[in-house]
Structure formats: structure tokens, C-alpha cells
Design a protein around this motif. Structure first.
Motif, PDB file in Angstrom:
ATOM      1  N   GLY A 129       0.794  -1.228   0.000  1.00  0.00           N
ATOM      2  CA  GLY A 129       0.000   0.000   0.000  1.00  0.00           C
ATOM      3  C   GLY A 129       0.818   1.265   0.000  1.00  0.00           C
ATOM      4  N   SER A 130       2.140   1.147   0.023  1.00  0.00           N
ATOM      5  CA  SER A 130       2.989   2.338  -0.045  1.00  0.00           C
ATOM      6  C   SER A 130       3.097   2.827  -1.484  1.00  0.00           C
ATOM      7  CB  SER A 130       4.390   2.019   0.504  1.00  0.00           C
ATOM      8  OG  SER A 130       4.987   1.000  -0.268  1.00  0.00           O
ATOM      9  N   ILE A 131       3.377   4.129  -1.635  1.00  0.00           N
ATOM     10  CA  ILE A 131       3.497   4.728  -2.965  1.00  0.00           C
ATOM     11  C   ILE A 131       4.880   4.444  -3.532  1.00  0.00           C
ATOM     12  CG2 ILE A 131       3.462   6.878  -4.271  1.00  0.00           C
ATOM     13  CD1 ILE A 131       1.460   7.971  -2.279  1.00  0.00           C
ATOM     14  N   MET A 132       4.898   3.890  -4.729  1.00  0.00           N
ATOM     15  CA  MET A 132       6.154   3.565  -5.399  1.00  0.00           C
ATOM     16  C   MET A 132       6.348   4.500  -6.598  1.00  0.00           C
ATOM     17  SD  MET A 132       5.909  -0.599  -5.386  1.00  0.00           S
ATOM     18  CE  MET A 132       7.562  -0.749  -6.071  1.00  0.00           C
ATOM     19  N   LYS A 133       7.582   4.915  -6.778  1.00  0.00           N
ATOM     20  CA  LYS A 133       7.934   5.844  -7.859  1.00  0.00           C
ATOM     21  C   LYS A 133       8.687   5.094  -8.944  1.00  0.00           C
ATOM     22  CE  LYS A 133      10.852   9.900  -8.745  1.00  0.00           C
ATOM     23  NZ  LYS A 133      11.746  10.900  -8.123  1.00  0.00           N
ATOM     24  N   HIS A 134       8.265   5.289 -10.198  1.00  0.00           N
ATOM     25  CA  HIS A 134       8.915   4.646 -11.336  1.00  0.00           C
ATOM     26  C   HIS A 134       9.301   5.732 -12.342  1.00  0.00           C
ATOM     27  CE1 HIS A 134       7.790   0.530 -10.105  1.00  0.00           C
ATOM     28  NE2 HIS A 134       6.683   1.111  -9.657  1.00  0.00           N
ATOM     29  N   ASP A 135      10.583   5.813 -12.646  1.00  0.00           N
ATOM     30  CA  ASP A 135      11.079   6.759 -13.640  1.00  0.00           C
ATOM     31  C   ASP A 135      11.128   6.101 -15.012  1.00  0.00           C
ATOM     32  OD1 ASP A 135      11.394   8.858 -11.905  1.00  0.00           O
ATOM     33  OD2 ASP A 135      13.441   8.285 -11.346  1.00  0.00           O
ATOM     34  N   ALA A 136      10.880   6.904 -16.025  1.00  0.00           N
ATOM     35  CA  ALA A 136      10.937   6.404 -17.402  1.00  0.00           C
ATOM     36  C   ALA A 136      11.629   7.440 -18.270  1.00  0.00           C
ATOM     37  CB  ALA A 136       9.527   6.129 -17.923  1.00  0.00           C
ATOM     38  N   LEU A 137      12.326   6.951 -19.281  1.00  0.00           N
ATOM     39  CA  LEU A 137      12.894   7.807 -20.325  1.00  0.00           C
ATOM     40  C   LEU A 137      11.992   7.713 -21.545  1.00  0.00           C
ATOM     41  CD1 LEU A 137      16.752   7.115 -20.171  1.00  0.00           C
ATOM     42  CD2 LEU A 137      15.481   9.033 -19.204  1.00  0.00           C
ATOM     43  N   CYS A 138      11.589   8.858 -22.060  1.00  0.00           N
ATOM     44  CA  CYS A 138      10.639   8.889 -23.180  1.00  0.00           C
ATOM     45  C   CYS A 138      11.279   9.532 -24.405  1.00  0.00           C
ATOM     46  CB  CYS A 138       9.387   9.663 -22.795  1.00  0.00           C
ATOM     47  SG  CYS A 138       8.464   8.923 -21.435  1.00  0.00           S
ATOM     48  N   VAL A 139      11.174   8.850 -25.515  1.00  0.00           N
ATOM     49  CA  VAL A 139      11.657   9.378 -26.792  1.00  0.00           C
ATOM     50  C   VAL A 139      10.488  10.077 -27.475  1.00  0.00           C
ATOM     51  CG1 VAL A 139      12.647   8.814 -29.043  1.00  0.00           C
ATOM     52  CG2 VAL A 139      13.363   7.540 -27.011  1.00  0.00           C
ATOM     53  N   LEU A 140      10.619  11.384 -27.699  1.00  0.00           N
ATOM     54  CA  LEU A 140       9.579  12.177 -28.370  1.00  0.00           C
ATOM     55  C   LEU A 140       9.953  12.336 -29.839  1.00  0.00           C
ATOM     56  CD1 LEU A 140       8.958  14.949 -25.676  1.00  0.00           C
ATOM     57  CD2 LEU A 140       7.618  12.886 -26.083  1.00  0.00           C
TER      58      LEU A 140
END
Length: 399
Positions: free
Chosen positions: A253-264
Motif C-alpha cells: 500500500g505504499s506509494i512507489m515511484k517509477h522513472d521512465a525515459l521517453c523518446v519524443l
């Protein structure tokens, strides 16, 4: 092939408009707004929506905890960000990509414009077309009607040509001093063109987060800088790779952070489109400003009207044009000036010469009755195509 079909539709639309609307009712700068600029903006709108040119507009990678289609959709409909302090650093050693790095305690630049670019370009295309639409409805086909039969028609016999010219002169004579509203509409729409192009510059600047006003000059400066100490302004405003953060709840139930690299991938088109628009808007602003100054000189200085008329009516006697200009109003001059752009020089000179003679006599040569554009229908067959309702409106307007 789909892109080619869409582009052909835009080109076909412009071509059909050009063929149907044969009468010239404005100047070259005016046409640059609604024909050229609108067409370019609509074409750019088509290009940025053509995914088969660049593939998916956004593609994000993460640690695998979030499905690819989910993170792509999320980052597209929300925003991504870059770190302005990381631009200009060595890619591959100091940073992975320009504008990316450890974001702790660093300023972020958020990018959320990319999903709105097609709508923005379409709206701008409509804005550049609007002054022409207003003027076209205000003008209501008057120039097309009065020049019909003389405009581009070189097969008429001498008798037919003189008959049409006589009816045209009679109309101009008996409707003199009634065209000031006509000229007001033209100059008003010309001012709208200038306001529109200047407003669009600030509109786009606001849309891009205050980066458009100096965009073109920054790109020019970038090309003169040393390779080692320069940061590409196109990448700063339209980054190719950005970061996106996705939060979700974990098993406990804890908040998890996920980073992503996005190609525009879409930004490879956006940066080229907006650098072109920057230079074109500057050029169009200058041209529109000069057109406004020219129109102001026409309005306030009779000598300017004399010079303009003499440039086409070169067979006039000394003092003839000066006297003619002082006996007509600005609306009459605009009608005659536009008429000169629609008929050949010989016919124009004969029409003006006959009109001057009638003004000197202060009475019509052929008949004392004042013709309306409706009464010219027997000579100009195309006018007969208008329905009864529109004909009645024209007759009421002329009265």
C-alpha cells in the motif's frame, strides 16, 4: 501513401479556390496570409498527425514494472520534463542525453505542449484565413460582377467590349461616393491581418512556455558558437528524450515511484516547423506593416493615389489625374484600383478616360438612369446565375 493523399487534398483545396475565385479583391500581402500561410499551417498539421512518418509520437522505457502501453499513454496525456541545468554537457560521459540527469534539487522544465501541436496549427490556419473570410463576405462578389466579361476575356469583338465598358462606366459614375463602406471593410481586414500575425507570434510564445520570441535568433547564434561550448536551443525547446515519473501503489500500500525515459519522435518535426514559422512570421509581419503604411498613405495623401493611378493610366494628360482624384472619394478610388488589377491595361485606360469625361460633363453619356450590379446582368451572363434572393440584396445595397 496516406500522407500523400492528405497533402494532395490540401493542395487541391487551394487550387480549386484559386480557379473559382478569379476576381482579384486584395493585394499580394493579403493573399500571403490566407493562401500561403494558411496552407502551410494546414500542411504542417497534416504532417505532425502522420504517424507513419516518424512512428509512435512517444515511446517510453522503464524498469519493466509498468506495461509499455500504460507508461506511453500516461506520459503522453500528462507531461514529461527535462533539467535545464543539464543542457550543454557532454553526452555519453556527463549525461545520458541532453537535459537529463539526477533531478534532485534541480529546476525542471515541463513539456506538455506536444499533444496540442496539431490543434494549435489548425487553429492558427483558421485565424489566418478569418480576415479574408470577413472581407470576402463584406465584398460580396461586387468586383467579380462588375469586371465579368472584361476580366481575362480577349475574344470579345470591339463592339462587345465597348458595350461592356460603357455599362461599367455608367455604373461607376452613378454609384460614385457610395463605396466608402466598401473601402472601410478592406482596410479593416488589412489591419486585422497585421494584428493577427503579431498576435500569433505571442500566442505561440505562450504556447511554448515563453521560448518562441527568441527561438530563431537563438538558433542563429548556436550555429556560430564553438562546438565544445554550445547548447542546441532546438533540443532545449523540443527535446528528443525526456523523463517521466509514474507513481503507483505497491503490495503493502505504499506509494512507489517509477522513472521512465521517453523518446519524443514528434519533436524532430516540431523543431523544423517552428523554426520555419518563426522566420516566416517575422517576414510576414514586416510585409504587413509596410502594407499598412501604404494603405495609410493612400487614405491620407491624395498625391499617393495620383501616383498609383498614373502607374496604370500612363496616357493621361497633364493635370487630368490630379483633377480626377480630387473629385472622387477613397471608396471610389479603391474600386477603380481593384478594377485595374482585374482587366487589361487597354480596357482600364478606356474606362478611366470615359469616366473622367463624364465627370467633367457631370452627366452620363448613354442614359441618365443609375444601373445597379443587377442591371448589368444582361451583359454579364454569370450574374444571372445568382438566385433571386441574392439579386434583391445587391439591388437594395446599391440603392
Amino acid at each position: 501513401m496516406a500522407v500523400f493523399g492528405l497533402v494532395s487534398s490540401v493542395a487541391g483545396f487551394i487550387k480549386v479556390r484559386y480557379l473559382v475565385d478569379k476576381a482579384i479583391i486584395d493585394n499580394v500581402v493579403f493573399r500571403c496570409h490566407y493562401r500561403l500561410t494558411s496552407a502551410v499551417l494546414f500542411l504542417c498539421c497534416v504532417l505532425v498527425t502522420a504517424n507513419n512518418l516518424i512512428g509512435d509520437p512517444i515511446s517510453c522505457i522503464n524498469d519493466g514494472a509498468i506495461p509499455g502501453h500504460v507508461i506511453n499513454t500516461y506520459c503522453w496525456i500528462t507531461y514529461t520534463f527535462t533539467l535545464p541545468g543539464q543542457h550543454g554537457r557532454q553526452v555519453g560521459t556527463a549525461v545520458a542525453h541532453s537535459g537529463l540527469g539526477n533531478e534532485y534539487n534541480q529546476e525542471r522544465t515541463f513539456h506538455s505542449y506536444y499533444q496540442w501541436v496539431p490543434f494549435m496549427l489548425f487553429l492558427q490556419g483558421m485565424l489566418f484565413y478569418t480576415p479574408h473570410w470577413i472581407w470576402k463576405n463584406w465584398e460580396d462578389g461586387k468586383m467579380r460582377m462588375i469586371s465579368d466579361g472584361l476580366r481575362g476575356n480577349m475574344t470579345l469583338s470591339m463592339e462587345e467590349r465597348r458595350g461592356r465598358q460603357s455599362r461599367l462606366v455608367r455604373y461607376l459614375f452613378d454609384s460614385k461616393k457610395t463605396h466608402n463602406a466598401y473601402s472601410f471593410g478592406y482596410f479593416f481586414c488589412e489591419a486585422l491581418n497585421f494584428i493577427n500575425v503579431v498576435g500569433n507570434i505571442f500566442f505561440v510564445d505562450k504556447f511554448l512556455g515563453g521560448a518562441f520570441l527568441t527561438y530563431g535568433s537563438d538558433v542563429l547564434k548556436f550555429s556560430d558558437m564553438d562546438q565544445e561550448n554550445r547548447s542546441d536551443p532546438m533540443i532545449e525547446i523540443f527535446p528528443r528524450v525526456t523523463k517521466c515519473t509514474f507513481h503507483k501503489y505497491g503490495p503493502s500500500g505504499s506509494i512507489m515511484k517509477h522513472d521512465a525515459l521517453c523518446v519524443l519522435a514528434l519533436n524532430i518535426l516540431n523543431e523544423k516547423i517552428y523554426i520555419f514559422l518563426w522566420f516566416w512570421f517575422i517576414i510576414l509581419t514586416v510585409l504587413s506593416g509596410l502594407a499598412i503604411l501604404y494603405s495609410a498613405a493612400i487614405l491620407m495623401m491624395p498625391t499617393t493615389r495620383e501616383v498609383v493611378l498614373k502607374s496604370r493610366f500612363r496616357t493621361a494628360q497633364s493635370g487630368q489625374i490630379e483633377n480626377f482624384i480630387r473629385r472622387i472619394q477613397i471608396g471610389d478610388f479603391l474600386m477603380i484600383h481593384l478594377l485595374g488589377q482585374n482587366i487589361n491595361v487597354t480596357s482600364f485606360c478606356e474606362v478611366v478616360q470615359t469616366l473622367i469625361s463624364q465627370l467633367n460633363e457631370e452627366r452620363p453619356v448613354d442614359t441618365p438612369s443609375a444601373p445597379s450590379t443587377l442591371e448589368m446582368a444582361p451583359i454579364y451572363p454569370e450574374i444571372g446565375k445568382y438566385d433571386k434572393e441574392k439579386a434583391a440584396l445587391h439591388q437594395e445595397y446599391e440603392a
